[in-house]
Design an enzyme around this catalytic site. Structure first.
Site, PDB file in Angstrom:
ATOM      1  N   GLU A   1      30.398  81.575  34.563  1.00 11.03           N
ATOM      2  CA  GLU A   1      31.826  81.880  34.440  1.00 11.03           C
ATOM      3  C   GLU A   1      32.065  83.368  34.216  1.00 11.03           C
ATOM      4  OE1 GLU A   1      33.274  79.194  31.434  1.00 11.03           O
ATOM      5  OE2 GLU A   1      32.987  77.464  32.756  1.00 11.03           O
TER       6      GLU A   1
ATOM      7  N   CYS B   1      30.629  77.036  40.296  1.00 14.00           N
ATOM      8  CA  CYS B   1      30.050  75.765  39.844  1.00 14.00           C
ATOM      9  C   CYS B   1      28.537  75.733  40.045  1.00 14.00           C
ATOM     10  CB  CYS B   1      30.647  74.605  40.635  1.00 14.00           C
ATOM     11  SG  CYS B   1      32.404  74.356  40.391  1.00 14.00           S
TER      12      CYS B   1
ATOM     13  N   GLU C   1      26.753  73.428  41.367  1.00 16.79           N
ATOM     14  CA  GLU C   1      26.353  72.915  42.681  1.00 16.79           C
ATOM     15  C   GLU C   1      26.264  74.043  43.702  1.00 16.79           C
ATOM     16  OE1 GLU C   1      28.654  71.802  40.647  1.00 16.79           O
ATOM     17  OE2 GLU C   1      29.036  69.651  40.889  1.00 16.79           O
TER      18      GLU C   1
ATOM     19  N   CYS D   1      33.595  69.112  42.196  1.00 13.65           N
ATOM     20  CA  CYS D   1      34.969  69.504  42.527  1.00 13.65           C
ATOM     21  C   CYS D   1      35.142  69.540  44.049  1.00 13.65           C
ATOM     22  CB  CYS D   1      35.296  70.864  41.914  1.00 13.65           C
ATOM     23  SG  CYS D   1      34.596  72.261  42.808  1.00 13.65           S
TER      24      CYS D   1
HETATM   25  N1  THU Z   1      31.921  72.784  37.093  1.00 16.34           N
HETATM   26  C1  THU Z   1      30.731  72.685  37.737  1.00 16.34           C
HETATM   27  O1  THU Z   1      29.862  73.556  37.605  1.00 16.34           O
HETATM   28  N2  THU Z   1      30.513  71.595  38.507  1.00 16.34           N
HETATM   29  C2  THU Z   1      31.344  70.532  38.594  1.00 16.34           C
HETATM   30  O2  THU Z   1      31.015  69.563  39.267  1.00 16.34           O
HETATM   31  C3  THU Z   1      32.629  70.544  37.875  1.00 16.34           C
HETATM   32  C4  THU Z   1      32.998  71.829  37.241  1.00 16.34           C
HETATM   33  C5  THU Z   1      32.137  73.924  36.203  1.00 16.34           C
HETATM   34  C6  THU Z   1      33.104  74.970  36.665  1.00 16.34           C
HETATM   35  C7  THU Z   1      33.479  75.605  35.340  1.00 16.34           C
HETATM   36  O3  THU Z   1      32.480  76.556  35.000  1.00 16.34           O
HETATM   37  C8  THU Z   1      33.410  74.475  34.336  1.00 16.34           C
HETATM   38  O4  THU Z   1      32.617  73.474  34.957  1.00 16.34           O
HETATM   39  C9  THU Z   1      34.751  73.908  33.961  1.00 16.34           C
HETATM   40  O5  THU Z   1      35.510  73.605  35.077  1.00 16.34           O
END
Ligand code: THU
Length: 131
Positions: free
Chosen positions: A44, A53, A55, A87
């Site tokens: 982040e 994310c 993935e 997502c």
């Molecule tokens: N996030 C992921 O890394 N993968 C997911 O499948 C859902 C969301 C992360 C993005 C962000 O850093 C945090 O989770 C909150 O949304």
């Protein structure tokens, strides 16, 4: 590698998260057809929209190492409302590069549910449509 082992790799990857702002750590482990595994965790930014994310980190690592064929991705995430699924942006990118994979969703180490990406993203837009 067994499903269980891939899920364990995703939990290990989760330890490398940089979820400084959401405090929502996610790990991913993407397996290639040759059996190599690429790990990712969410990263982040203080400019929140720049965050990425787990993935996509795993996918981009694999692609930039020349990988083209994928079999499964495991995703490790704790939530009060399981299961957590990728997502929309990650579903699209996985569909672009790894349409036929299975997705292993894990909310607790050792536990997971498995489903095809095509079930998570029915009627996908893919590179085929650009031809
Ligand atoms: N996030 C992921 O890394 N993968 C997911 O499948 C859902 C969301 C992360 C993005 C962000 O850093 C945090 O989770 C909150 O949304």
């Amino acid at each position: 590698m067994t499903d269980k082992e891939l899920v364990a790799a995703a939990w290990k990857a989760r330890e490398m998260h940089s979820a400084l702002f959401s405090k929502f750590p996610v790990g991913a482990a993407l397996e290639t057809a040759e059996g190599r595994v690429y790990l990712g965790a969410n990263i982040e930014s203080s400019s929140y929209g720049l965050s990425i994310c787990a993935e996509r980190v795993a996918l981009f690592k694999a692609i930039t190492e020349g990988e083209k064929n994928f079999t499964r991705i495991a995703i490790a995430v704790k939530s009060k409302r399981p299961p957590v699924a990728p997502c929309g942006a990650c579903r699209q990118l996985l569909a672009d590069y790894a349409l036929n994979i299975d997705v292993l969703l894990s909310d607790e180490p050792g536990q997971f549910q498995k489903l095809p990406l095509k079930e998570l993203l029915p009627f996908p837009f893919t590179p085929e449509h650009l031809k």
